[in-house]
Enzyme design. Sequence first.
Site, PDB file in Angstrom:
ATOM      1  N   LYS A  74      -1.368  -6.770  -8.091  1.00  0.00           N
ATOM      2  CA  LYS A  74      -1.618  -8.102  -7.525  1.00  0.00           C
ATOM      3  C   LYS A  74      -3.068  -8.488  -7.784  1.00  0.00           C
ATOM      4  O   LYS A  74      -3.370  -9.627  -8.129  1.00  0.00           O
ATOM      5  CB  LYS A  74      -1.327  -8.132  -6.025  1.00  0.00           C
TER       6      LYS A  74
ATOM      7  N   HIS B 230       0.827  -1.204   0.000  1.00  0.00           N
ATOM      8  CA  HIS B 230       0.000   0.000   0.000  1.00  0.00           C
ATOM      9  C   HIS B 230       0.868   1.263   0.000  1.00  0.00           C
ATOM     10  O   HIS B 230       0.568   2.238  -0.698  1.00  0.00           O
ATOM     11  CB  HIS B 230      -0.901   0.026   1.236  1.00  0.00           C
TER      12      HIS B 230
ATOM     13  N   GLY C  25      -2.917  -1.572  -7.034  1.00  0.00           N
ATOM     14  CA  GLY C  25      -1.908  -2.614  -7.152  1.00  0.00           C
ATOM     15  C   GLY C  25      -2.323  -3.675  -8.153  1.00  0.00           C
ATOM     16  O   GLY C  25      -3.483  -4.068  -8.225  1.00  0.00           O
TER      17      GLY C  25
END
Length: 299
Positions: free
Chosen positions: A151, A33, A149
């Site tokens: 991911k 983050h 992100g």
Amino acid sequence: MRIFHRIPELRAHLARFDRPAFVPTMGNLHAGHLALVQQARPLGDTTVASIFVNRLQFLPHEDFDSYPRTFETDCAQLEAAGCEVLFAPSEPELYPQPQRYKVQPPAELADMLEGQFRPGFFTGVCTVVMKLFQIVFGQSKGGGHAVFGQKDYQQWLVLRQMVQQFALPVTVHGAPTERAPDGLALSSRNAYLSAAERAEAVQLNRALRSLAQALADEKWDGAGGAGDLAAQEQQAVAQLNARGWQTDYLTVRRCSDLQPPAATELAGCRTGQDSQAGQLLALGAARLGRTRLIDNWVF
């Protein structure tokens, strides 16, 4: 860092800025983050983060009530990372009445992979992000930037297309996955893992990389190939499950639209780095004990 809990006060503060850079989060922050905040800082004239655990994206049996809430620690980390504004609304503030108007992403992108195993997840994500965008960017003179992100690659792709479809004055940026030294993708849900599970958790990333390498080593002649790809995916699932995982999917898709690649695309695949340069990616979601982890590997 200024902290706001009410929408009117946040809007009044942001009215003086032309192009905010925004990082939405659900809190329980980690280095991934904070890397998003660092990427956001040079993009705008003020850096904004939000912390809100969004009930709309959790299924009834999922971990909404037990999702880690670490507000004070999160605030300290955000301030140290250079975040200037934090929006942390209560649920009644963001949803003062039941949210009956929702953003429904297209089924061909949102109802597969994560959407297949978490029905309605992307509707919940799109709805809260649309609302947050209206709050943060609604008064900006030059639009703004938002960083997510990768991911959560499917989520990033869904939100990027949502912004394009609605012609929102927001540029959506993707940040590469932050990893622990052993390769595990950083995730708030890693906190659920026992010590033994944490040692095992890296195997999801290794399974994805092995799948990508197996496809790169395959001799593709450009004719067919779908059967060979399915066999490689099934083998990867079986190997991970043999280690005690419960796998939802391990699969290879195109980066552009998350559709299965053609044999000609597989013939040109290369491995060696987790970067945005590739055309394909291996994606996986699997449960280790009670913790569901996701990851992907671009190649």
